[in-house]
Motif scaffolding. Structure first.
Motif, short mmCIF file in Angstrom:
data_model
loop_
_atom_site.label_atom_id
_atom_site.label_comp_id
_atom_site.label_asym_id
_atom_site.label_seq_id
_atom_site.Cartn_x
_atom_site.Cartn_y
_atom_site.Cartn_z
N ASP A 1 33.23 34.81 64.60
CA ASP A 1 32.23 33.77 64.86
C ASP A 1 32.04 32.79 63.71
OD1 ASP A 1 31.72 34.88 67.37
OD2 ASP A 1 30.10 36.15 66.61
N ASN A 2 32.28 33.26 62.49
CA ASN A 2 32.04 32.45 61.29
C ASN A 2 33.05 32.86 60.23
OD1 ASN A 2 31.08 31.10 59.05
ND2 ASN A 2 29.25 32.36 58.82
N PRO A 3 34.06 32.04 59.95
CA PRO A 3 35.16 32.47 59.09
C PRO A 3 34.85 32.56 57.60
CG PRO A 3 35.46 30.18 59.68
CD PRO A 3 34.27 30.67 60.47
N HIS A 4 33.71 32.09 57.17
CA HIS A 4 33.41 32.11 55.73
C HIS A 4 33.19 33.54 55.24
CE1 HIS A 4 33.12 27.77 55.70
NE2 HIS A 4 32.33 27.84 56.76
N ALA A 5 33.87 33.89 54.14
CA ALA A 5 33.79 35.25 53.62
C ALA A 5 33.83 35.24 52.11
CB ALA A 5 34.94 36.10 54.16
N GLY A 6 33.25 36.28 51.51
CA GLY A 6 33.29 36.46 50.07
C GLY A 6 33.85 37.82 49.72
N LEU A 7 34.60 37.90 48.64
CA LEU A 7 35.20 39.16 48.19
C LEU A 7 34.81 39.41 46.74
CD1 LEU A 7 38.82 38.55 49.52
CD2 LEU A 7 37.11 39.99 50.59
N LEU A 8 34.60 40.67 46.41
CA LEU A 8 34.32 41.07 45.03
C LEU A 8 35.26 42.23 44.70
CD1 LEU A 8 32.40 40.57 42.58
CD2 LEU A 8 31.02 42.46 43.45
N PHE A 9 36.23 41.97 43.81
CA PHE A 9 37.22 42.97 43.42
C PHE A 9 36.75 43.71 42.18
CE2 PHE A 9 39.79 40.04 45.91
CZ PHE A 9 40.64 40.90 46.62
N LEU A 10 36.80 45.05 42.24
CA LEU A 10 36.45 45.90 41.11
C LEU A 10 37.69 46.62 40.62
CD1 LEU A 10 33.68 45.54 42.69
CD2 LEU A 10 33.01 47.71 41.65
N VAL A 11 37.80 46.75 39.30
CA VAL A 11 38.84 47.55 38.67
C VAL A 11 38.14 48.66 37.90
CG1 VAL A 11 40.72 47.57 36.99
CG2 VAL A 11 40.40 45.57 38.48
N PRO A 12 38.45 49.92 38.16
CA PRO A 12 37.75 51.03 37.48
C PRO A 12 37.78 50.88 35.96
CG PRO A 12 39.12 51.87 39.26
CD PRO A 12 39.45 50.41 39.12
N GLY A 13 36.60 51.03 35.37
CA GLY A 13 36.48 50.95 33.92
C GLY A 13 36.37 49.55 33.37
N MET A 14 36.53 48.54 34.22
CA MET A 14 36.44 47.14 33.77
C MET A 14 35.09 46.57 34.16
SD MET A 14 39.10 44.05 34.63
CE MET A 14 38.84 42.40 33.96
N ASN A 15 34.39 46.00 33.21
CA ASN A 15 33.04 45.50 33.47
C ASN A 15 33.02 44.14 34.16
OD1 ASN A 15 31.56 47.69 32.39
ND2 ASN A 15 31.96 46.95 30.32
N GLU A 16 34.08 43.36 34.01
CA GLU A 16 34.16 42.08 34.69
C GLU A 16 34.69 42.28 36.11
OE1 GLU A 16 34.24 41.76 30.42
OE2 GLU A 16 35.68 42.71 31.77
N THR A 17 34.28 41.40 37.01
CA THR A 17 34.75 41.48 38.39
C THR A 17 35.35 40.13 38.80
OG1 THR A 17 32.52 40.93 39.19
CG2 THR A 17 33.13 43.27 39.13
N LEU A 18 36.19 40.18 39.83
CA LEU A 18 36.82 38.98 40.35
C LEU A 18 36.17 38.60 41.67
CD1 LEU A 18 39.16 36.87 40.21
CD2 LEU A 18 40.50 38.49 41.58
N ARG A 19 35.65 37.37 41.73
CA ARG A 19 34.99 36.90 42.94
C ARG A 19 35.87 35.87 43.65
NH1 ARG A 19 28.64 35.98 41.63
NH2 ARG A 19 28.74 35.26 43.78
N VAL A 20 35.98 36.03 44.96
CA VAL A 20 36.79 35.12 45.78
C VAL A 20 35.98 34.70 46.99
CG1 VAL A 20 38.88 34.87 47.17
CG2 VAL A 20 38.95 36.22 45.06
N ASN A 21 35.93 33.41 47.26
CA ASN A 21 35.31 32.89 48.47
C ASN A 21 36.35 32.10 49.25
OD1 ASN A 21 32.66 33.82 47.78
ND2 ASN A 21 32.43 32.06 46.42
N GLY A 22 36.31 32.22 50.57
CA GLY A 22 37.29 31.50 51.36
C GLY A 22 37.06 31.64 52.85
N ARG A 23 38.09 31.28 53.60
CA ARG A 23 38.05 31.35 55.05
C ARG A 23 38.88 32.53 55.51
NH1 ARG A 23 36.11 26.92 57.71
NH2 ARG A 23 37.36 27.44 59.55
#
Length: 204
Positions: free
Chosen positions: A93-115
């Motif tokens: 119904d709504n293609p907009h999505a967000g992703l949050l990638f975690l790597v064990p032991g790593m405090n920074e995360t990778l954020r992705v937004n897209g369709r």
């Protein structure tokens, strides 16, 4: 409560975003993002329905299971779950999505937004096989925004420090929670046994 109901009021409280922060947002999967995605075994998928209601779904697979097709496209396989398909109904119904990638032991995360697009087959499906199981569905994400999120949340929460973790025995089991929330006429121990068996035998 002091309600914030405008962008202007919000900026008065938060302040302006730094130029360096603005510049960190890119629109492609570069070599660093590709490397982090390859090492991430866990990603959160956020979607929303046309009415604004939201859903966040955890996705876990061996590191390297999320495919990067090119600098604008990545693919997540679907694995057997509870069949509520909240995320998938939202994507249809709504293609907009967000992703949050975690790597064990790593405090920074990778954020992705897209369709996001939901697909039931494609030339890459054989590459999504894990433990001999080919998924029946996958989510293809066209990247529109990508950026690194700083370590502050993980440092504040001490998420990766086992010495800060609660004693698991002081928390209710999933069987206990389900029994109480659903008023089931079955013991928590029996429910836990069923749930554990299903989790172990129906991962893929």
């Amino acid at each position: 409560m002091a309600i914030i109901d405008s962008h202007e009021a919000l900026r008065e409280v938060i302040g302006e975003v730094a130029e360096l922060t603005q510049r960190k947002v890119i629109d492609r999967i570069d070599e660093h993002a590709r490397n982090l995605i390859a090492h991430s075994p866990f990603v959160l998928l956020a979607t929303s329905a046309p009415d604004g209601s939201c859903d966040v779904s955890p996705r876990g697979d061996p590191a390297g299971s999320v495919l990067v097709l090119d600098e604008k496209t990545l693919v997540l396989a679907d694995r057997p779950g509870n069949k509520l398909i909240d995320s998938f109904r939202n994507i249809v119904d709504n293609p907009h999505a967000g992703l949050l990638f975690l790597v064990p032991g790593m405090n920074e995360t990778l954020r992705v937004n897209g369709r996001a697009t939901l697909v039931s087959d494609g030339p890459f499906f054989d590459s999504l096989v894990v433990k001999g199981k080919r998924p029946t569905l996958a989510v293809v994400v066209e990247v529109q925004e990508l950026y690194m999120h700083c370590a502050k949340a993980f440092l504040r929460s001490s998420l990766w420090q086992p010495e800060t973790w609660p004693d698991r025995s002081t928390l209710p089991s999933l069987g206990t929670i389900m029994r109480d929330q659903m008023s089931l006429a079955v013991s928590a121990e029996e429910l836990d046994a069923r749930l554990n068996e299903r989790a172990l035998n129906q991962q893929y």
